[in-house]
Design an enzyme around this catalytic site. Structure first.
Site, PDB file in Angstrom:
ATOM      1  N   ASP A 193       0.875  -1.166   0.000  1.00  0.00           N
ATOM      2  CA  ASP A 193       0.000   0.000   0.000  1.00  0.00           C
ATOM      3  C   ASP A 193       0.918   1.223   0.000  1.00  0.00           C
ATOM      4  O   ASP A 193       1.543   1.532   1.008  1.00  0.00           O
ATOM      5  CB  ASP A 193      -0.897  -0.032   1.255  1.00  0.00           C
ATOM      6  N   ASP A 228     -13.393   5.072   1.339  1.00  0.00           N
ATOM      7  CA  ASP A 228     -11.956   5.125   1.621  1.00  0.00           C
ATOM      8  C   ASP A 228     -11.464   6.573   1.601  1.00  0.00           C
ATOM      9  O   ASP A 228     -11.250   7.150   0.535  1.00  0.00           O
ATOM     10  CB  ASP A 228     -11.230   4.271   0.564  1.00  0.00           C
ATOM     11  N   LYS A 245       2.560  11.455  -3.350  1.00  0.00           N
ATOM     12  CA  LYS A 245       1.521  10.787  -4.148  1.00  0.00           C
ATOM     13  C   LYS A 245       0.638  11.808  -4.876  1.00  0.00           C
ATOM     14  O   LYS A 245       0.097  11.523  -5.935  1.00  0.00           O
ATOM     15  CB  LYS A 245       0.680   9.917  -3.213  1.00  0.00           C
ATOM     16  N   GLU A 282      -7.401   0.572  -4.304  1.00  0.00           N
ATOM     17  CA  GLU A 282      -7.354   0.481  -2.840  1.00  0.00           C
ATOM     18  C   GLU A 282      -8.665  -0.009  -2.209  1.00  0.00           C
ATOM     19  O   GLU A 282      -8.645  -0.933  -1.395  1.00  0.00           O
ATOM     20  CB  GLU A 282      -6.911   1.823  -2.256  1.00  0.00           C
TER      21      GLU A 282
END
Lengths: 253, 633
Positions: free
Chosen positions: B10, B195, B72, B173
């Site tokens: 992850d 999420d 990211k 994810e």
């Protein structure tokens, strides 16, 4: 693989349908081998043939879904991740073909359009893309107003124009909005009823295919008539769908 | 077999984790500091060597210009799309950045592209896994936000390659999270995964049936998360100091990081407390003090968390479902610990969300499950199959700057579409294709993926050529294009001009940089680790010799231990890690009785059934956990 941000794959000629499994050589294999489970090279088939179906439009969706999941369990790249690169490539091709076929066939409109395309019909472009394209290039969009709707559409367009003008000057007329809303509902009902009409056309088409399968010759004239009737229903439905969308946009929802 | 081990990673905005399937259940592999979470922070030491994780995060205040976090947010993006980010994040772009070039971030005197920075984080995770297994790790499944576009996915894949990892699959994810949840439940129904992480938000709606995890619809926002809440609090603090103290800290990166650290702690604390005090020492010697009540906090963040409502409603609409038809709601991501977020999810889906699994770890655990499936599966993952979708429609630009959508969003992947092109003038040899991703009608409002030039079309009269172009989105959500001229059967050459992202050659060059020394690095690391372990066991033995238990050993036993001790000390200085390991194992074996005796005589605690080596492990650092900080304040 040539480029990293957007990879390209080589366009290879699709191999002819094989009679035996490329790996164990024993079975007659379609998408995967019944004997050793290996994914087979994709055959150049249409979506109906991919699922082993004849070109009928009344489909048992539950059975289609079941086949889809069963084939996914054989063809999906995740389950072939340890195979050789050629097999992985086939798995990717087969799996995308499976998904494309399932997506197209399970939707009543897409299924009908696809069948008509297979039958060589070029469908009139009624899509929003075509509308936008026509607007931006100043071309007149090829579009046929269904005769039975002519008068209604004419009135509705005047009302929509009125609504747009009012919006521009910051006024609104609740009565006009209500009237347009009422017409939108009517159009949506019409759209729904056209789906039933389409289902009726399916029945006629399927009956014709069945007769053909039973060995009775079907004339090209009859085939064409059935096709044309379906095209007509689709065109009217598309026309109304676009109208509903335009009205929705004008009403601001 | 151990070389074939596939790990699940992850790669998060705030934290990254690596996990694998241990027997029938996925577990997170801790770092050398014992922490499951590796902060996604990269910093440079004085010798310009990069380091990653907690140490890098701790360096943010002292040397902010040598560190970077939340990288990211920049993956797969161009300089034009990050103007908003630059207002809130201390990203220092390279001064010599050219238009159209992949972003480069300055750390100290060096510059790195976002995939390279991500690769450094991945390399740390790879090392953690290698230390754990005692073997090299070369294959991984990496998770990405479901709403990541092609360029962002490609950038993530590039990062894997740069780190020396073969990325077998990119998994979304929320889908990964559902795999972790579904593993032991094996039930059928409709599940919504909400999420909200550090920098991204995803909502996915899945249908679970007989082991198939089928995504029906997904939506999200790749720039929405805990970072946005932090930035709001930071802005308030900066405004406060400017207003009350007349102190402008906007250009003071160190003070900014001190404030950021304390507001993050405050945010976390407010999930369990009704109010919190922020107390930051400022460069002028004064302290910044502020009380924030939970009520104030909730009011403040409401506009941010409200931005998750639209995507949720759209996903439900696309799935053709009403909230009542959702059987279960799963919460993923650290930001879902905020009570107000939980309340919002409950309102949206009209049911109590699931929080059984740690929201920070569940994605990595799911990635490990997918890694197991790709590796051939096991009893636990038998019959499990993931059917995911593409989050965004794929289109091509047609006349008038309009987008013609050829693969619609929420189509199950792999998916493909075939388009036919022809030439406009006699003898035309090239055709240009502009590929787009997005939902908007006009090309300029969609994301430009790439421009393709079909070349080498055989000379023909205008309109005679019939070029078949196939667009295929693979199981990673990444686009592939192939083309063929149908009349001549000739394969048309495709030249790609990616709108964003690194070329293959660039990636290759970056790999070489790290690969040159990879083998040697690995060997040396093994030696160093073995030496460290030897030191640990020798220290433990010294302790044992001083304990009353030592006296209970026979002379023969003591002699044997002394011999093995000498052997270990002798081999410790050498570069032979296998020799060191052997000596450690021997000494471990030889001291089993001593360890037992020490336990019996209550000299040490909780050593039951352990060798000396293991016994001492318990005194190592404990895992820092975000939840623990809530009590820390």
């Amino acid at each position: 693989m040539t480029n990293s941000s957007l990879t390209t794959i080589t366009a290879k000629p699709v191999p002819e349908e094989t009679q035996t499994c490329w790996s164990c050589g024993t079975m007659r294999a379609v998408h995967f081998c019944e004997s050793c489970g290996k994914v087979q090279p994709p055959a150049p088939v249409d979506y109906f043939t991919f699922f082993g179906l004849s070109r009928k439009l009344n489909l048992d969706i539950a059975a289609l879904d079941k086949d889809f999941y069963e084939l996914s369990r054989k063809l999906h790249p995740d389950l072939n991740a340890r195979a050789g690169s050629q097999e992985q490539e086939w798995s990717l091709q087969q799996s995308s073909l499976l998904n494309d076929a399932h997506r197209t066939l399970k939707d009543p409109i897409k299924r009908t359009q696809y069948l008509l395309k297979l039958e060589g019909v070029e469908l009139e472009e009624q899509s929003k893309t075509a509308t936008e394209q026509a607007r931006s290039t100043g071309q007149v969009k090829k579009q046929i107003v269904p005769p039975d709707l002519l008068e209604e559409v004419f009135d509705l367009n005047i009302q929509l124009e009125e609504l747009r003008i009012q919006k521009k000057i910051g006024e609104d007329d609740p009565a006009l909005i209500e009237e347009i809303g009422r017409q939108k509902l009517e159009l949506e009902e019409k759209q729904e009823s056209l789906l039933h009409e389409l289902e009726f056309r399916w029945k006629m088409w399927d009956g014709m295919i069945q007769r053909e399968q039973n060995g009775q010759p079907v004339s090209e004239e009859e085939r064409k008539q059935e096709r044309d009737k379906m095209v007509d229903v689709l065109n009217r439905r598309n026309y109304i769908r676009n109208l509903v969308r335009d009205v929705g946009e004008a009403l601001g929802n | 077999m151990s070389t074939d081990r596939i790990v699940g990673i992850d790669l998060g905005t705030t934290n990254s984790l690596v996990a694998f399937m241990q027997g029938e259940s996925p577990v997170v592999i801790p770092g050398d500091d014992g922490s499951n979470l590796v902060p996604s922070v990269v910093a440079l030491d004085q010798d310009n060597r990069p380091f990653v994780g907690n140490a890098a995060r701790n360096s943010l205040i002292a040397t902010p210009e040598r560190a970077v976090y939340s990288i990211k947010r920049l993956m797969g993006r161009g300089v034009d799309d990050i103007q908003e980010e630059l207002k809130f994040f201390p990203f220092r772009l390279a001064e010599d950045l050219q238009a159209g070039e992949v972003l480069r971030i300055r750390l100290g005197e060096r510059t790195f592209t976002p995939p390279e920075i991500s690769a450094l984080i991945l390399r740390q995770l790879k090392r953690n896994a290698e230390r754990f297994f005692g073997a090299q790790v070369t294959k991984a499944v990496i998770t990405v936000p479901a709403y990541f576009n092609d360029a962002q996915r490609q950038a993530t894949k590039d990062a894997g390659r740069i780190a020396g990892l073969e990325v077998l699959r990119l998994v979304n994810e929320p889908t990964a999270a559902s795999l972790a949840y579904g593993l032991d439940k094996k039930q059928n129904g409709i599940v919504a995964v909400y999420d909200l992480g550090g920098g991204t938000f995803d909502i996915s709606i899945l249908k679970l049936h007989d082991g198939i995890f089928e995504v029906i619809a997904t939506n999200g926002d790749t720039h929405l998360g805990g970072d946005d809440i932090d930035n709001l609090l930071i802005t308030i603090a900066l405004d406060d100091t400017l207003g009350d103290l007349g102190l402008d800290l906007r250009r003071n990166a160190g003070a900014g990081q001190a404030i950021r650290k304390s507001v993050i702690e405050a945010k976390i604390a407010l999930s369990s407390q009704s109010s919190v005090n922020i107390d930051v020492e400022l460069p002028c010697g004064k302290r910044y003090l502020r009380e924030i009540t939970r009520e104030q906090f909730e009011q403040l963040i409401q506009p941010i968390i409200d931005r998750t409502v639209g995507p949720c409603k759209q996903a439900l609409k696309d799935a053709g479902l009403k909230p009542e038809q959702i059987d279960e709601v799963v919460l993923v991501g650290g930001s879902t610990r905020i009570p107000r977020v939980r309340a919002l999810v409950k309102e949206l889906f009209r049911r109590e969300p699931h929080t059984d699994l740690n929201p920070d770890e569940v994605v990595a655990l799911g990635a490990a499950v997918q890694a197991n499936i790709l590796g051939g599966g096991s009893e636990a993952t038998e019959n499990m199959l993931l059917l995911d979708v593409t989050p965004l429609s794929l289109g091509i630009e047609v006349a008038g700057g309009v987008t013609d959508k050829i693969i619609l969003r929420n189509s199950t992947i792999p998916a493909s579409a075939t388009q036919f092109y022809t030439t406009q003038i006699d003898g035309q040899a090239n055709v240009a294709i502009h590929v787009l991703q997005g939902e908007r009608e006009l090309a300029k409002d969609c994301r430009s993926l790439a421009r393709f030039d079909l070349k080498g079309i055989p000379p023909m009269a205008a309109g005679m050529a019939r070029i078949e172009v196939k667009f295929l989105i693979d199981a990673n959500g990444i686009l592939h294009v192939s083309a063929r001229e149908q009349r001549s059967g000739k394969e048309a050459e495709i030249q790609v001009q990616p709108s964003y992202g690194l070329t293959d050659e660039q990636v290759e060059g970056m790999i070489l940089d790290s690969f040159d020394s990879a083998e040697e690095d690995f060997r040396q690391r093994q030696v160093i680790e073995a030496r460290n372990e030897a030191t640990t066991i020798l220290a433990a033995l010294d302790k044992g010799k001083k304990s009353p238990a030592w006296g209970h050993l026979t002379t023969d036993e003591k002699k044997k231990i002394a011999k093995m001790e000498k052997a270990l000390i002798a081999v410790q200085a050498e570069d032979d890690y296998q020799g060191i390991r052997k000596a450690i194992d021997a000494l471990n074996q030889g001291t089993t009785r001593l360890a037992e005796l020490m336990m019996d005589s209550a000299v040490s605690v909780a050593l039951k059934g352990k060798t000396m080596d293991e016994a001492d492990m318990g005194e190592g650092p404990t895992a820092p956990h975000p939840m623990a900080k809530a009590e820390f304040e």
